[in-house]
Each structure stands twice: as structure tokens, then as C-alpha cells.
Design a protein around this motif. Structure first.
Motif: not given
Length: 196
Positions: A1-16, A72-77
Motif C-alpha cells: 500500500m502506497a501513501p496517498p499522493p497528498r501526504y508524499l512531500p511531508k512524508i518524504e521530508a519526515y523520512f529524510d 504521531g507525526v504520520p497520523l497527524h499528517l
């Protein structure tokens, strides 16, 4: 399952940020450089699936033992209308969480560098949370007492576990309302408990 596209920029920034800081301090033992499938499942997919348990009327979530920021952070996103209080006792991990909130522009995220039991003295948190989330925190009697003290009546605890079952002792004022399979490959579950 891939994250929905609207989350991707912040998820990528979080992972970085998580990957960069994890080289200096131990935020997670999961492989991040590059991230393994298990790391993505555990740190991102599971919280996004759990976001389905958040109600539109929920306004406050307290995440206990926040460490590297998940769940916490991904849930908040996924649920940005909910104010999030990340509780972490370790100073360096708290500094990481503050940097995540700053870099991702998460204005409704507060980081508390303290033991979660100490926060019960704050009247704005005592019996005020719609949600309490936790993973990798020993589910002993003291934890469950703290969880129920943060929750308002009808509030829910979201316990991220790998096939965990409820403790043998009775949990005061909390009853299990659901067990949700998060990622089949890892056998992870979300146990949802509600305060009576």
C-alpha cells in the motif's frame, strides 16, 4: 500500500529528517538508508491506516513515548485538524521532534520533553484527550492508568502492537472496542480501547 499522493512531500521530508538524525542518535532500529519495506510499513503505512479511527470531532491527541515520531507525526499528517502533543522523555529525541514540527510546518504539534506521568498536572491535558496513541511502550498498569487519566469520557486509546493482547489485569475504565489489522505481512494490529 502506497501513501496517498497528498501526504508524499511531508512524508518524504519526515523520512529524510528521520534518516539524517538516526545516523547520530538512535531513533529507530529499522533500516532507513534506504528505507526497507518494513520501515515504511511500520513508520508510515500503519499510522495512515490508523487515521481511519480518528473522528471528525476529535481535537486533541497525546502520543506517548514519541521517540522517532511514529505513529504521531504520520497520523497527524493525515488528520491535521487534531492538535498533537508528542511526549518524549529523552532530550535529543525531543529536539528531533521539534525539528520535524518546525521543518514540516506543523503548527498544531507540541513537543513535551518529560515523562508522561508528569503531564497529568496540566489541567489542559487531564481528561481532555480524544485520542492517546502509543507503540513500543511497556503496557503495564501504570501506563494504562496514565492513558485513562489523559482520555476524556468516550476518548480512545490507539495501541499499535505486533499481535499484542490485552494485559491479564483489568484496565480501569477502558474497554476494547476494536482490533484492526494494520499490515498483514508484519502481523501488526491496532487495538482500540474506549474510556467509559
Amino acid at each position: 500500500m502506497a501513501p496517498p499522493p497528498r501526504y508524499l512531500p511531508k512524508i518524504e521530508a519526515y523520512f529524510d529528517l528521520l534518516s539524517k538524525w538516526n545516523r547520530r542518535i538512535n531513533l529507530t532500529s529499522l533500516p532507513l538508508d534506504p528505507p526497507s519495506d518494513e520501515a515504511i510499513d511500520r513508520l508510515v503505512i500503519e499510522p495512515l491506516v490508523a487515521a481511519g479511527q480518528v473522528r471528525p470531532a476529535d481535537r486533541l491527541c497525546v502520543d506517548l513515548g514519541s521517540g522517532g515520531g511514529s505513529p504521531g507525526v504520520p497520523l497527524h499528517l493525515a488528520t491535521p485538524w487534531v492538535r498533537l502533543v508528542l511526549v518524549e522523555v529523552k532530550v535529543r529525541k525531543s529536539a528531533f521532534l521539534r525539528e520535524v514540527a518546525r521543518q514540516l510546518g506543523l503548527g498544531t504539534v507540541e513537543v513535551e520533553n518529560s515523562r508522561f506521568e508528569e503531564l497529568l498536572a496540566r489541567s489542559d491535558l487531564l481528561e481532555a484527550a480524544d485520542l492517546v496513541t502509543f507503540r513500543a511502550v511497556r503496557p503495564d498498569r501504570a501506563l494504562w492508568n496514565t492513558v485513562q487519566a489523559f482520555l476524556k469520557p468516550g476518548g480512545r486509546a490507539l495501541w499499535f502492537t505486533s499481535g499484542g493482547s490485552l494485559p491479564a489485569f483489568e484496565i480501569p475504565m477502558l474497554s476494547m472496542v476494536a482490533k484492526v489489522s494494520l499490515v498483514r505481512a508484519t502481523g501488526s494490529e491496532l487495538v482500540v480501547l474506549e474510556k467509559k
